[in-house]
Design an enzyme around this catalytic site. Structure first.
Site, PDB file in Angstrom:
ATOM      1  N   CYS A 113      -3.913  -5.012  -7.875  1.00  0.00           N
ATOM      2  CA  CYS A 113      -3.470  -3.597  -7.932  1.00  0.00           C
ATOM      3  C   CYS A 113      -3.763  -2.962  -9.121  1.00  0.00           C
ATOM      4  O   CYS A 113      -3.486  -1.653  -9.505  1.00  0.00           O
ATOM      5  CB  CYS A 113      -1.866  -3.531  -7.551  1.00  0.00           C
ATOM      6  SG  CYS A 113      -1.002  -4.603  -8.965  1.00  0.00           S
ATOM      7  N   SER A 132       0.950  -1.242  -0.096  1.00  0.00           N
ATOM      8  CA  SER A 132       0.022  -0.139   0.023  1.00  0.00           C
ATOM      9  C   SER A 132       0.816   1.263  -0.186  1.00  0.00           C
ATOM     10  O   SER A 132       2.179   1.202   0.328  1.00  0.00           O
ATOM     11  CB  SER A 132      -0.883   0.203   1.219  1.00  0.00           C
ATOM     12  OG  SER A 132      -0.024  -0.079   2.338  1.00  0.00           O
TER      13      SER A 132
HETATM   14  P1  NAD Z   1       0.491  -3.621   2.942  1.00  0.00           P
HETATM   15  O1  NAD Z   1       1.147  -2.354   2.770  1.00  0.00           O
HETATM   16  O2  NAD Z   1      -0.295  -3.660   4.327  1.00  0.00           O
HETATM   17  O3  NAD Z   1       1.638  -4.955   3.069  1.00  0.00           O
HETATM   18  C1  NAD Z   1       2.725  -4.859   2.285  1.00  0.00           C
HETATM   19  C2  NAD Z   1       4.059  -5.453   3.043  1.00  0.00           C
HETATM   20  O4  NAD Z   1       4.395  -4.517   4.199  1.00  0.00           O
HETATM   21  C3  NAD Z   1       3.574  -6.797   3.852  1.00  0.00           C
HETATM   22  O5  NAD Z   1       4.644  -7.824   3.662  1.00  0.00           O
HETATM   23  C4  NAD Z   1       3.484  -6.235   5.217  1.00  0.00           C
HETATM   24  O6  NAD Z   1       3.791  -7.375   6.365  1.00  0.00           O
HETATM   25  C5  NAD Z   1       4.359  -5.377   5.437  1.00  0.00           C
HETATM   26  N1  NAD Z   1       3.786  -4.157   6.295  1.00  0.00           N
HETATM   27  C6  NAD Z   1       2.654  -3.774   6.680  1.00  0.00           C
HETATM   28  N2  NAD Z   1       2.386  -3.006   7.317  1.00  0.00           N
HETATM   29  C7  NAD Z   1       3.965  -2.360   7.665  1.00  0.00           C
HETATM   30  C8  NAD Z   1       4.308  -1.314   8.366  1.00  0.00           C
HETATM   31  N3  NAD Z   1       3.788  -0.670   9.015  1.00  0.00           N
HETATM   32  N4  NAD Z   1       5.565  -1.307   8.555  1.00  0.00           N
HETATM   33  C9  NAD Z   1       6.547  -1.994   7.521  1.00  0.00           C
HETATM   34  N5  NAD Z   1       5.997  -2.974   6.985  1.00  0.00           N
HETATM   35  C10 NAD Z   1       4.508  -3.228   6.703  1.00  0.00           C
HETATM   36  O7  NAD Z   1      -0.136  -4.240   1.620  1.00  0.00           O
HETATM   37  P2  NAD Z   1      -1.213  -5.313   1.513  1.00  0.00           P
HETATM   38  O8  NAD Z   1      -2.604  -4.955   2.139  1.00  0.00           O
HETATM   39  O9  NAD Z   1      -0.303  -6.602   1.750  1.00  0.00           O
HETATM   40  O10 NAD Z   1      -1.347  -5.116  -0.137  1.00  0.00           O
HETATM   41  C11 NAD Z   1      -2.323  -4.666  -0.824  1.00  0.00           C
HETATM   42  C12 NAD Z   1      -1.608  -3.393  -1.220  1.00  0.00           C
HETATM   43  O11 NAD Z   1      -0.532  -3.324  -2.137  1.00  0.00           O
HETATM   44  C13 NAD Z   1      -2.588  -2.299  -2.037  1.00  0.00           C
HETATM   45  O12 NAD Z   1      -2.661  -1.160  -1.674  1.00  0.00           O
HETATM   46  C14 NAD Z   1      -2.355  -2.677  -3.434  1.00  0.00           C
HETATM   47  O13 NAD Z   1      -2.651  -1.795  -4.398  1.00  0.00           O
HETATM   48  C15 NAD Z   1      -0.862  -2.866  -3.364  1.00  0.00           C
HETATM   49  N6  NAD Z   1      -0.287  -3.514  -4.459  1.00  0.00           N
HETATM   50  C16 NAD Z   1       0.309  -2.833  -5.335  1.00  0.00           C
HETATM   51  C17 NAD Z   1       1.043  -3.183  -6.587  1.00  0.00           C
HETATM   52  C18 NAD Z   1       1.764  -2.380  -7.617  1.00  0.00           C
HETATM   53  O14 NAD Z   1       2.200  -3.069  -8.424  1.00  0.00           O
HETATM   54  N7  NAD Z   1       1.540  -1.179  -7.404  1.00  0.00           N
HETATM   55  C19 NAD Z   1       1.010  -4.621  -6.785  1.00  0.00           C
HETATM   56  C20 NAD Z   1       0.184  -5.490  -5.698  1.00  0.00           C
HETATM   57  C21 NAD Z   1      -0.562  -4.643  -4.743  1.00  0.00           C
END
Ligand code: NAD
Length: 524
Positions: free
Chosen positions: A311, A256
């Protein structure tokens, strides 16, 4: 908590420690397996924190995942660093063979991996197979690593002087991945980083971590030496330890936008190279001359596939001129034909959301839309599915505009908004005014409009009559603005740049008699 030595599922000669714990909120008789880290080829379940993993279709906890402490992460980085030296020395031909074998291992057992994804993510098995196929595309690209790692050579840049450039691995790479593509995104990052001669610490999403463990086993089966692909599960503590560890030289992140921003800032402040892909709000423009049936099919497929948890999902249809009413009718009709249920059931079109929190959040967007002045055409909150799964039906919201939460925020669920605009220019201004810029699509029959759209639009990936324009493996993947922090896109040629450092060598072989002292700055 109990621990026992068991045989590894894909290697009968290998023993592993399986720790079972009884979850507090699970039925008393049920024991849950702890999903282990894999570091230096060992499956490790430390006696530290764990987190729950659910089957979203039943709403019941299906496992526990080990959550690494910072000191565990630092030890994993040290082990990866040691292993990387040998991998860097391994000839490119041998590395290529690992890639070819990996391709065969994953392709042969794709359904096994797809079912693991479905059980923890909730998407349909077909959709999971699609994600495995798109991940394999990058493995196939990496089978040509000999070509991708080629250097450059310029002869005679000055009299008797040549210059050449080589690519060397950065060392240890951290790959931090989201829940929504638990196999594809790791295959994008990890495969290229390893092909380029690096060791990797993969930190998968703690919500569906088993696919990463399966992939590490597949790499091992393909002949990758121990310690080159390490899987470390965890949450913020583990991620921040990776961002701070001086052994880690590069960070690839997908997730995200708020977390991507954090990753980018902290890793860069620590002197690492970083690519951090963030969230999205993808618009699909439908021009008055478009084939409306094709546009409706595309909108429904791209908005509700994987329950909108992609995404590159279409989140907003921008209806130009008079197309809104007939298009909305066609979309609503198609929604009525979708089957919502357990992704493991072959009849299911759309599965549940990832967690109960995600479900409540998405329900909130639909509930709030009417209060903000939008018109809820199809309300998925009324869907009834047996059990406690995290289900919501597809929702369709008309008369949406910027300033409404349903428009401004990334929903990441099966909610499609319709914004009505009068002209092409208004459509472009709307999209270019949005802070996200991952993907976009235009539906038209007019080549000139399509060309102009490609030229005007400030978005990283564009589809013309293609709703989810994820580039094929020979191109790279990435958005603009708040959808990507950093300058390098993922997989494909750009990834080989990201995971290697270029070294430029200037060479001269003078005769002793040609040598002289000269304090001037060298020129040709
Ligand atoms: P997220 O940001 O919650 O988590 C992603 C990763 O970050 C995970 O491994 C998680 O453990 C880690 N994380 C979570 N909170 C954290 C924190 N406070 N500090 C450090 N690390 C942390 O995302 P999600 O819910 O797993 O995935 C969905 C999101 O990913 C959506 O926003 C989607 O649009 C995005 N996404 C983007 C793409 C792209 O290509 N731009 C592709 C796939 C998903």
């Amino acid at each position: 908590m109990t621990a026992s030595l068991q045989t590894h599922p894909s290697d009968p000669d290998r023993e592993e420690t399986i720790v079972s714990i009884t979850a507090a909120d699970a039925p008393a008789a049920e024991t849950l397996t702890v999903i282990p880290h894999i570091v230096g080829g060992e499956r490790i379940v430390a006696d530290g924190r764990t987190g729950p993993v659910y089957n979203p279709a039943t709403g019941r906890q299906s496992g526990e995942v080990a959550l690494a402490s910072a000191s565990f992460v630092h030890e994993a980085a040290r082990i990866a660093q040691q292993a990387q030296r040998g991998w860097r020395d391994t000839g490119l031909g041998k590395r290529q063979q690992v890639m070819f074998r990996l391709r065969e291992v994953v392709a042969a057992r794709a359904e096994e991996l797809a079912r693991i994804i479905t059980a923890e993510h909730g998407k349909t098995v077909d959709d999971a197979l699609g994600e495995v196929a798109r991940g394999l595309e990058n493995v196939e690209f990496c089978t040509s690593l000999m070509h991708h790692l080629k250097g450059d050579y310029s002869e005679q840049v000055a009299s008797g002087v040549d210059v050449h450039q080589v690519r060397q691995p950065v060392g240890v790479v951290a790959c931090i991945t989201p829940f929504n593509f638990p196999a594809m995104v790791p295959l994008w990052m990890v495969t290229t980083a390893i092909a380029a001669g690096n060791a990797v610490i993969l930190k998968p999403s703690e919500r569906d971590p088993s696919a990463a463990v399966w992939l590490a086993d597949a790499f091992a089966e393909a002949g990758l030496p121990a310690g080159i692909l390490n899987v470390v599960h965890g949450d913020k503590e583990a991620v921040d330890a990776l961002l701070d560890d001086p052994i880690v030289r590069a960070v690839s992140f997908v997730g995200s936008t708020p977390i991507a921003r954090h990753i980018y800032a902290r890793a860069a402040a620590n002197g690492k190279r970083v690519q951090a892909l963030g969230g999205a709000k993808n618009h699909m423009v439908v021009m008055p001359d478009a084939d409306l049936d094709a546009a409706a099919d595309a909108a429904v497929s791209a908005a509700y596939g994987s329950a909108g948890e992609r995404c590159m999902a279409v989140s907003v249809v921008v209806a130009v001129g008079e197309v809104a009413d007939p298009l909305i009718a066609k979309v609503a009709e198609r929604i009525g034909g979708l089957v919502i249920g357990d992704g493991a059931d072959p009849h299911t079109d759309m599965g549940p959301l990832i967690t109960r929190d995600a479900l409540e959040r998405v329900r909130g967007f639909v509930a709030g839309a009417a209060d903000e002045g939008a018109r809820v055409v199809v309300d998925g909150r009324g869907l009834a599915v047996d059990g406690e799964g995290f289900f919501i039906g597809p929702s369709l919201v008309d008369a949406v505009s910027p300033g409404m939460r349903v428009y401004d925020e990334e929903i990441f669920g099966p909610v499609l908004s319709v914004v009505r605009v009068a002209t092409y220019d208004e459509a472009v201004a709307l999209i270019n005014g949005n802070r996200y810029a991952n993907g976009t699509a235009l539906f038209t029959r007019d080549g000139k409009t399509a060309r102009q759209f490609e030229y005007d639009i400030e978005v990283g990936m564009v589809g013309v009559n293609v709703p989810i324009p994820v580039p094929i493996g020979a191109f790279s993947f990435g958005g603009w603005k708040d959808s990507l922090f950093g300058d390098t896109h993922m997989y494909g040629p750009e990834a080989f740049n990201f995971y290697t450092r270029r070294k430029v060598v200037t060479t001269r072989w003078p005769e002793a008699s040609e040598s002289q002292v000269s304090l001037g700055f060298p020129t040709h």
